[in-house]
Design an enzyme around this catalytic site. Structure first.
Site, PDB file in Angstrom:
ATOM      1  N   SER A 170       0.776  -1.149  -0.132  1.00 58.40           N
ATOM      2  CA  SER A 170      -0.040  -0.005   0.075  1.00 58.40           C
ATOM      3  C   SER A 170       0.872   1.218  -0.035  1.00 58.40           C
ATOM      4  CB  SER A 170      -0.846  -0.085   1.261  1.00 58.40           C
ATOM      5  OG  SER A 170      -0.398  -0.204   2.403  1.00 58.40           O
ATOM      6  N   HIS A 198      -5.352  -3.697  -2.868  1.00 62.12           N
ATOM      7  CA  HIS A 198      -4.972  -2.488  -3.697  1.00 62.12           C
ATOM      8  C   HIS A 198      -4.940  -3.090  -5.317  1.00 62.12           C
ATOM      9  CE1 HIS A 198      -3.896   0.885  -1.031  1.00 62.12           C
ATOM     10  NE2 HIS A 198      -3.753  -0.359  -0.181  1.00 62.12           N
ATOM     11  N   LYS A 229     -11.331   0.691  -2.277  1.00 62.46           N
ATOM     12  CA  LYS A 229     -10.533   1.287  -3.161  1.00 62.46           C
ATOM     13  C   LYS A 229     -10.631   1.083  -4.713  1.00 62.46           C
ATOM     14  CE  LYS A 229      -7.064  -0.034   0.422  1.00 62.46           C
ATOM     15  NZ  LYS A 229      -7.545   1.225   1.112  1.00 62.46           N
TER      16      LYS A 229
HETATM   17  C1  LIG Z   1      -3.416  -3.465   2.076  1.00 61.85           C
HETATM   18  C2  LIG Z   1      -4.892  -2.889   2.786  1.00 61.85           C
HETATM   19  N1  LIG Z   1      -5.548  -4.117   3.344  1.00 61.85           N
HETATM   20  C3  LIG Z   1      -6.645  -3.637   3.930  1.00 61.85           C
HETATM   21  C4  LIG Z   1      -7.070  -2.321   4.089  1.00 61.85           C
HETATM   22  C5  LIG Z   1      -8.332  -2.264   5.017  1.00 61.85           C
HETATM   23  O1  LIG Z   1      -9.456  -2.018   4.083  1.00 61.85           O
HETATM   24  P1  LIG Z   1     -10.847  -1.318   4.446  1.00 61.85           P
HETATM   25  O2  LIG Z   1     -10.463   0.162   4.294  1.00 61.85           O
HETATM   26  O3  LIG Z   1     -11.813  -1.821   3.820  1.00 61.85           O
HETATM   27  O4  LIG Z   1     -10.966  -1.517   5.924  1.00 61.85           O
HETATM   28  C6  LIG Z   1      -6.264  -1.347   3.605  1.00 61.85           C
HETATM   29  C7  LIG Z   1      -6.685  -0.086   3.522  1.00 61.85           C
HETATM   30  O5  LIG Z   1      -6.266   0.852   4.226  1.00 61.85           O
HETATM   31  C8  LIG Z   1      -5.122  -1.581   2.907  1.00 61.85           C
HETATM   32  O6  LIG Z   1      -4.328  -0.641   2.326  1.00 61.85           O
END
Ligand SMILES: Cc1ncc(COP(=O)(O)O)c(C=O)c1O
Length: 404
Positions: A170, A198, A229
């Site tokens: 991320s 992502h 996203k």
């Molecule tokens: C790599 C990754 N996994 C999981 C999440 C969590 O997703 P959510 O925003 O649906 O809680 C994020 C969001 O920031 C993320 O970047």
């Protein structure tokens, strides 16, 4: 007596106070170019998603007011799960209230005597998911297959083993080394969990994510993901073999004890999936912008490696300098993400830039011009003329195959 509240310093407050820069919890400026959100395909404001969310709200209300297992399951959730399973090439899928909860649910798989192996750069939600599970936890250096191999080889042979990694990371936008991870999983009898938060919707010929990008359908044993996203919505997903998805459906506490994804979010995610499946030009466009940003920033003298994707990390170094650069960009009308310690190791602070399919070419130019002006003022890069004498190598983006 110690007051527990007094023991809670905010990690970045020192640098924020020293620089007078506060980039967090800011509301978006209406006239700024938003270059720091994860809506890569620009779907959160798409009229089709807004229509779908409005219609679902009118039909089912604003909230499910309860968990999926008791009263919160709608036909929309069931349809979304069936569509996702087909799209991701998995036997079954389960939608969760957020992506964070999908990753917390992963920990449910780890029982006593089991072992988890996590990439050190994994998202906090995956770290916490593993932490919630039982058994032993090992962390391997980011993308370091040799380190992972040593840890796997040293684990008890009869331990159930789970390798967990982000698909596309991320903060720096680089991809997990999927072929090597699969090989190690097979050699040591481990299962491979990939968080596609992502990359689902972005990578691969059909946009189904990192396994498709590497031409390795079926390489991932369990996928997690988010609708916050590429899907322009809110919610999470788990997808994999039917027996494991069913196990999680009945055993994962972050699924069982939390209200279901809202009707509006589920309907928006379904419409986003239609668009992802039928409009590959959106992915093409966001990769065009990413390529321009990488190459433009590198020509100016900024370091953007190792990302090859629409998460463009601009390495600054010290946290204080990063905060000042963020403020300068903000004043120039460009909203980016300042990523400082503790989110990254000391001395590795970066500005994270993310293009969207809906950005215009002029907006990308505005982002590059802002970096040029602010970078020169803060002494991060030389002037254009001096820079022209330096060598720089254009990034050969490993673009996903967007057709057939
Ligand atoms: C790599 C990754 N996994 C999981 C999440 C969590 O997703 P959510 O925003 O649906 O809680 C994020 C969001 O920031 C993320 O970047």
């Amino acid at each position: 007596m110690a007051d527990i509240f007094d023991k809670k310093p905010i990690a970045v407050i020192g640098e924020m106070a020293e620089t007078g820069v506060s980039p967090y919890y800011r509301t978006a400026e209406p006239n700024a170019v938003m270059a720091g959100c994860n809506d890569y395909l620009g779907l959160a404001t798409d009229p089709r998603l807004i229509d779908a969310a409005t219609t679902a709200t009118a039909r089912y209300g604003t909230s499910c007011s309860g968990s999926r297992i008791l009263n919160g399951t709608l036909p929309l959730h069931e349809e979304l799960e069936a569509r996702l399973a087909a799209f991701l090439g998995c036997e079954a899928a389960l939608v969760t209230t957020t992506g964070f909860q999908a990753n917390l649910a992963v920990g449910t798989l780890l029982g006593p005597g089991d072992a988890a192996f996590s990439d050190m750069a994994n998202h906090a939600s995956l770290v916490d998911g593993v932490q919630l599970g039982q058994g032993t936890r090992f962390r391997y250096r980011h993308g370091d297959l040799a380190h992972l191999r040593r840890l796997l080889a040293a684990a008890a042979p009869d331990a159930g083993k789970l390798i967990v990694t982000d698909g596309m990371f991320s903060m720096e936008g680089d991809l997990c080394p999927l072929p090597g991870l699969r090989e190690l999983a097979d050699r040591y009898g481990a299962r491979l969990v990939v968080d596609g938060a992502h990359d689902i919707g972005l990578l691969g010929a059909r946009g189904s994510g990192v396994a498709e990008h590497f031409g390795m359908p079926g390489a991932v044993d369990l996928l997690s993901g988010t609708f916050s996203k590429c899907f322009g919505s809110l919610g999470g997903l788990l997808a994999g073999p039917a027996r494991i998805v069913e196990y999680l459906r009945y055993s994962a506490r972050p699924v069982l004890f939390s209200a279901a994804m809202s009707p509006a979010s589920a309907a928006a995610a379904l419409t986003a999936l239609d668009i992802i499946e039928t409009e590959p030009a959106r992915r093409e466009r966001v990769f065009d912008h990413a390529e321009r940003l990488h190459n433009g920033l590198r020509a100016l003298g900024f370091a953007t490696a190792p990302s090859i994707t629409p998460v463009v990390p601009v390495h600054i170094g010290r946290s204080r300098l990063c905060l000042r650069m963020w403020q300068a960009l903000h004043d120039a009308g460009v909203h980016t993400n300042a990523v400082v310690t503790p989110a990254v190791p000391r001395g590795r602070a970066l500005i994270r830039v993310t293009p969207q399919a809906t950005h215009t070419d002029e907006q990308i130019t505005r982002i590059l011009d802002a970096f040029a002006g602010c970078g020169r003022r803060l002494g991060l890069v030389a002037g254009r003329a001096e820079r022209a004498e330096h060598d720089w190598t254009p990034v050969a983006l490993a673009r996903p195959k967007l057709t057939g």
